[in-house]
Scaffold this active site. Structure first.
Site, PDB file in Angstrom:
ATOM      1  N   GLY A 175     -11.162   2.189  -4.696  1.00  0.00           N
ATOM      2  CA  GLY A 175      -9.747   1.889  -4.451  1.00  0.00           C
ATOM      3  C   GLY A 175      -8.885   1.963  -5.702  1.00  0.00           C
ATOM      4  N   LEU A 176      -7.618   1.688  -5.522  1.00  0.00           N
ATOM      5  CA  LEU A 176      -6.655   1.723  -6.638  1.00  0.00           C
ATOM      6  C   LEU A 176      -7.128   0.855  -7.801  1.00  0.00           C
ATOM      7  CD1 LEU A 176      -3.751   2.376  -7.739  1.00  0.00           C
ATOM      8  CD2 LEU A 176      -2.972   0.351  -6.484  1.00  0.00           C
ATOM      9  N   TYR A 235      -3.178 -12.105   5.339  1.00  0.00           N
ATOM     10  CA  TYR A 235      -3.779 -11.620   4.085  1.00  0.00           C
ATOM     11  C   TYR A 235      -3.750 -12.728   3.024  1.00  0.00           C
ATOM     12  CZ  TYR A 235      -4.218  -8.620  -0.089  1.00  0.00           C
ATOM     13  OH  TYR A 235      -4.610  -8.034  -1.269  1.00  0.00           O
ATOM     14  N   LYS A 253      -6.795 -14.611   0.883  1.00  0.00           N
ATOM     15  CA  LYS A 253      -6.831 -14.586  -0.584  1.00  0.00           C
ATOM     16  C   LYS A 253      -6.822 -15.998  -1.168  1.00  0.00           C
ATOM     17  CE  LYS A 253      -7.353 -10.299  -1.256  1.00  0.00           C
ATOM     18  NZ  LYS A 253      -8.603  -9.865  -1.928  1.00  0.00           N
ATOM     19  N   PRO A 279      -2.714 -10.415  -9.343  1.00  0.00           N
ATOM     20  CA  PRO A 279      -1.769  -9.376  -9.756  1.00  0.00           C
ATOM     21  C   PRO A 279      -0.537  -9.328  -8.871  1.00  0.00           C
ATOM     22  CG  PRO A 279      -3.722  -8.390  -8.749  1.00  0.00           C
ATOM     23  CD  PRO A 279      -3.941  -9.870  -8.768  1.00  0.00           C
ATOM     24  N   ARG A 314      11.243  -6.987  -6.240  1.00  0.00           N
ATOM     25  CA  ARG A 314       9.808  -6.919  -6.484  1.00  0.00           C
ATOM     26  C   ARG A 314       9.548  -6.561  -7.943  1.00  0.00           C
ATOM     27  NH1 ARG A 314      10.122  -8.642  -2.100  1.00  0.00           N
ATOM     28  NH2 ARG A 314       9.012  -8.070  -0.176  1.00  0.00           N
ATOM     29  N   ASP A 320      12.262  -6.705   5.639  1.00  0.00           N
ATOM     30  CA  ASP A 320      12.464  -6.874   4.194  1.00  0.00           C
ATOM     31  C   ASP A 320      11.282  -7.587   3.553  1.00  0.00           C
ATOM     32  OD1 ASP A 320      14.842  -5.624   3.643  1.00  0.00           O
ATOM     33  OD2 ASP A 320      16.067  -7.441   3.858  1.00  0.00           O
TER      34      ASP A 320
HETATM   35  O1  GFB Z   1       5.502  -2.677  -0.881  1.00  0.00           O
HETATM   36  P1  GFB Z   1       5.752  -3.350   0.413  1.00  0.00           P
HETATM   37  O2  GFB Z   1       5.198  -2.705   1.633  1.00  0.00           O
HETATM   38  O3  GFB Z   1       5.160  -4.791   0.351  1.00  0.00           O
HETATM   39  O4  GFB Z   1       7.328  -3.485   0.649  1.00  0.00           O
HETATM   40  P2  GFB Z   1       5.585  -6.320   0.077  1.00  0.00           P
HETATM   41  C1  GFB Z   1       8.193  -3.981  -0.338  1.00  0.00           C
HETATM   42  C2  GFB Z   1       9.629  -3.815   0.096  1.00  0.00           C
HETATM   43  O5  GFB Z   1       9.955  -2.412   0.074  1.00  0.00           O
HETATM   44  C3  GFB Z   1       9.947  -4.304   1.511  1.00  0.00           C
HETATM   45  C4  GFB Z   1      10.617  -2.061   1.267  1.00  0.00           C
HETATM   46  O6  GFB Z   1      11.209  -4.935   1.493  1.00  0.00           O
HETATM   47  C5  GFB Z   1       9.985  -3.014   2.296  1.00  0.00           C
HETATM   48  O7  GFB Z   1      10.798  -3.076   3.478  1.00  0.00           O
HETATM   49  N1  GFB Z   1      10.433  -0.630   1.547  1.00  0.00           N
HETATM   50  C6  GFB Z   1      11.421   0.301   1.520  1.00  0.00           C
HETATM   51  C7  GFB Z   1       9.291  -0.002   1.899  1.00  0.00           C
HETATM   52  N2  GFB Z   1      10.950   1.498   1.888  1.00  0.00           N
HETATM   53  C8  GFB Z   1       9.632   1.352   2.126  1.00  0.00           C
HETATM   54  C9  GFB Z   1       8.605   2.252   2.533  1.00  0.00           C
HETATM   55  O8  GFB Z   1       8.815   3.431   2.762  1.00  0.00           O
HETATM   56  N3  GFB Z   1       7.346   1.731   2.641  1.00  0.00           N
HETATM   57  C10 GFB Z   1       7.064   0.409   2.376  1.00  0.00           C
HETATM   58  N4  GFB Z   1       5.799  -0.030   2.490  1.00  0.00           N
HETATM   59  N5  GFB Z   1       8.033  -0.471   2.041  1.00  0.00           N
HETATM   60  C11 GFB Z   1       3.037  -6.522   0.506  1.00  0.00           C
HETATM   61  C12 GFB Z   1       2.199  -7.491   1.294  1.00  0.00           C
HETATM   62  O9  GFB Z   1       4.300  -7.038   0.594  1.00  0.00           O
HETATM   63  O10 GFB Z   1       2.759  -6.474  -0.856  1.00  0.00           O
HETATM   64  C13 GFB Z   1       0.815  -7.592   0.849  1.00  0.00           C
HETATM   65  O11 GFB Z   1       2.343  -7.190   2.646  1.00  0.00           O
HETATM   66  C14 GFB Z   1       0.642  -7.573  -0.641  1.00  0.00           C
HETATM   67  O12 GFB Z   1       0.243  -8.746   1.378  1.00  0.00           O
HETATM   68  C15 GFB Z   1       1.462  -6.515  -1.301  1.00  0.00           C
HETATM   69  O13 GFB Z   1       0.916  -8.828  -1.221  1.00  0.00           O
HETATM   70  C16 GFB Z   1       1.437  -6.564  -2.803  1.00  0.00           C
HETATM   71  O14 GFB Z   1       5.802  -6.549  -1.377  1.00  0.00           O
HETATM   72  O15 GFB Z   1       6.686  -6.780   0.950  1.00  0.00           O
END
Ligand code: GFB
Length: 322
Positions: free
Chosen positions: A14-15, A137, A141, A164, A210, A270
């Site tokens: 994995g990553l 999740y 953890k 992380p 983020r 979001d």
């Molecule tokens: O990275 P992400 O999926 O995870 O989404 P989380 C972060 C933000 O980016 C959210 C927006 O507000 C999403 O709506 N976003 C915008 C997008 N465009 C996109 C897109 O094309 N794809 C995705 N995926 N997001 C995860 C957790 O949360 O982060 C896990 O669900 C874990 O448990 C991980 O902790 C690090 O930061 O919201």
């Protein structure tokens, strides 16, 4: 760790696991133990115990997990809870039974309450309700941290936990439904530029904030913590700097050279409004990240362009955390 120590990297495909393997090899460690998930299912207790009895690792990096972005987490909460609980319980218990010298457990900053004060300090753990989109999740953890701490308290096991922040880098999952935001935006904008597509969809409002850490920095922190720290409780690993998803999308657009417009899709979630770590504990221990977002983004875009024919694209990849 001596150079020929027997070191098991769980989740080496994995990553995170692949970055830890690269870091250990660069540091001269020669006795690395790995297993592909199809050869060793870490959810299978008997198989995990047999593996530990046979291989007798002295050190374990627990980077195996079922992971994914916001949509994968909210679509498959049962698997995110079950798989991650089983992996953690089996590996940590087997490490105890087989007398592992030291284990590093990897989690994620989504363990902290949604409304916890920012930046997120380690002592915010279990002080309030979790973010809904990744509660399953996060609970798995949190259980893994508790396992490490209770095996330390009851049996004296030297098991530590690193948390992380959001990670990115070479080897990431670029599947548009399963991935995290940063690889998703790289892929969408590269594809859109090539297709001459005038707009790219960005999920949600663009206002959530983020923090992003390059996975090579995380791997460096893992080696640092394994060699120098023996304490219970989570230790944050991040940059301490965040930006909005809108700002991230603009940075990705610049790195990719996409000339079209960004369109925000409010029908997508979001998630948590802000997630930035307090990194004063790991800074005080003597570790600091090295790779800034601009450099890391450029590097990851280059990696994606060179590997796009064969990047991972499962809906929710199994094998690396956060
Ligand atoms: O990275 P992400 O999926 O995870 O989404 P989380 C972060 C933000 O980016 C959210 C927006 O507000 C999403 O709506 N976003 C915008 C997008 N465009 C996109 C897109 O094309 N794809 C995705 N995926 N997001 C995860 C957790 O949360 O982060 C896990 O669900 C874990 O448990 C991980 O902790 C690090 O930061 O919201």
């Amino acid at each position: 760790m001596h150079p020929d120590a027997r070191i098991y990297v769980a989740g080496h495909g994995g990553l995170v696991g692949s970055a830890i393997v690269r870091r250990l090899q660069a540091a001269g460690f020669t006795n690395l133990i790995t297993r592909r998930s199809r050869d060793l299912d870490l959810r299978d207790q008997a198989a995990v115990q047999a593996f530990f009895q046979q291989e007798r690792p002295e050190y374990v990096f627990l980077a195996a997990a079922k992971v994914g972005g916001i949509l994968a987490n909210s679509t498959y909460p049962a698997e995110f809870l079950y798989d991650n609980l089983m992996i953690a319980a089996n590996v940590i218990h087997a490490a105890h039974l087989s007398g592992v010298t030291k284990l590093l457990n990897l989690g994620s900053t989504c363990i902290y309450p949604r409304e916890a004060p920012q930046p997120l300090r380690e002592d915010a753990l279990l002080t309030g309700p979790l973010e809904e989109t990744n509660r399953a999740y996060a609970i798995a953890k949190i259980a893994a941290i508790e396992l490490c701490d209770q095996y330390r308290a009851q049996y004296g096991c030297d098991f530590i936990s690193a948390m992380p922040t959001n990670l990115y880098g070479p080897g990431d999952n670029f599947d548009l439904l399963g991935s995290h935001v940063l690889p998703a935006l790289i892929r969408k904008m590269v594809d859109a530029q090539e297709a001459g597509q005038p707009t790219v969809q960005v999920w949600g409002s663009g206002t959530p904030r983020r923090e992003f850490l390059h996975v090579d920095d995380l791997a460096d922190a893992c080696l640092f913590l394994m060699e120098r720290v023996s304490e219970p409780g989570p230790i944050n690993v991040g940059t301490g700097e965040d930006l909005s998803i809108r700002e991230l999308a603009e940075r990705v657009r610049a790195a990719v050279g996409y000339t079209g417009e960004l369109v925000f899709d409010p029908s997508k979630p979001d998630g948590t409004p802000r997630k930035v770590t307090d990194v004063s504990r790991i800074h005080a221990l003597g570790w600091h990240h090295q790779i800034g977002l601009e450099e890391g983004l450029r590097h990851t875009v280059d990696w994606y362009l060179a590997h796009r024919g064969h990047v991972r694209g499962e809906a929710a990849a199994v094998s690396s955390p956060a």
